[in-house]
Design an enzyme around this catalytic site. Sequence first.
Site, PDB file in Angstrom:
ATOM      1  N   ILE A 171      72.402  76.911  30.279  1.00 17.00           N
ATOM      2  CA  ILE A 171      73.546  77.786  30.053  1.00 17.00           C
ATOM      3  C   ILE A 171      73.498  78.272  28.608  1.00 17.00           C
ATOM      4  CG2 ILE A 171      76.057  77.976  30.074  1.00 17.00           C
ATOM      5  CD1 ILE A 171      74.946  77.380  32.844  1.00 17.00           C
ATOM      6  N   LYS A 172      73.308  79.571  28.446  1.00 15.67           N
ATOM      7  CA  LYS A 172      73.296  80.138  27.091  1.00 15.67           C
ATOM      8  C   LYS A 172      74.736  80.392  26.643  1.00 15.67           C
ATOM      9  CE  LYS A 172      70.149  83.187  25.921  1.00 15.67           C
ATOM     10  NZ  LYS A 172      69.320  84.431  25.977  1.00 15.67           N
ATOM     11  N   VAL A 173      75.065  79.847  25.510  1.00 19.41           N
ATOM     12  CA  VAL A 173      76.418  79.985  24.964  1.00 19.41           C
ATOM     13  C   VAL A 173      76.306  80.552  23.555  1.00 19.41           C
ATOM     14  CG1 VAL A 173      78.536  78.760  24.352  1.00 19.41           C
ATOM     15  CG2 VAL A 173      77.149  77.952  26.285  1.00 19.41           C
ATOM     16  N   ALA A 175      70.475  81.544  31.376  1.00 17.39           N
ATOM     17  CA  ALA A 175      71.408  82.635  31.669  1.00 17.39           C
ATOM     18  C   ALA A 175      72.696  82.416  30.881  1.00 17.39           C
ATOM     19  CB  ALA A 175      71.697  82.691  33.164  1.00 17.39           C
TER      20      ALA A 175
END
Length: 244
Positions: free
Chosen positions: A85-87, A58
């Site tokens: 964690i998509k960054v 996400a």
Amino acid sequence: MKLLIDDANIEKIKAIYRLYPVDGVTTNPSILAKTGRNPYAVLCEIREFIGDGAQLHAQVISRTAGQMVEEARKMAGILGQNLFIKVPSVPEGFRAMRELSREGFNVTATVVYTPMQAFLAAKSGADYVAPYVNRIDNLGADGVRTTKAIQDMLAKNGLKTEILAASFKNSQQIQALCEYGVGAATAAPDIIENLVKNASVDSAVEAFIADFEGLCGRGRNMLDCDLPSSIVIRDSIPSIPDEQ
Ligand code: G3P
């Protein structure tokens, strides 16, 4: 190669999980927006269905590293283990990746269009880098070739970061990367279904069924075709639970 579902529609996710050996779910803000629902409600529903053992990816939304990190801390508190964690792979994103990696978060560097984004994300501690294969194709470049180049570059530089290839529009793109041994790919449900959609296969299976039914009777199979009385059942047969 791990295979993930790039969607947030729970019914579609359940349908793919029922049939295919998938490893988790990826989302992005646009995918969440398509549901028209609260993002945490949707993500929690997905987490409950796939369980803590599966990957859930996400994305953070903020433009500054500090706020990306704050978002990630809140997301981790709500969405459980095996959260990635998509960054976005932009300058503030690289700074956030370093901090998130230092704090022990799983990080997926997303929106990767070039090898140098992937390189900097990997050096910033990302666990995955996500090249957008079809979007790269749409720019007149070659998404598969770019992804292979990233894989080679990571290996040659001793970086342990894996590839999570994304943005697919056809089976060939996925097959090429599967043959090359990239770590993971994420695709929409219809793209996953199309990996094995084949009218020749369907007609071969139908011919087998028709031949068997011609032999044993309509609707019969190996479970309920007649058993000659001379045949002895050797072992007890394990019972198969009814499908949900
Ligand atoms: O999740 C990111 C990526 O899958 C985007 O795909 O289809 O919007 O290019 P697409």
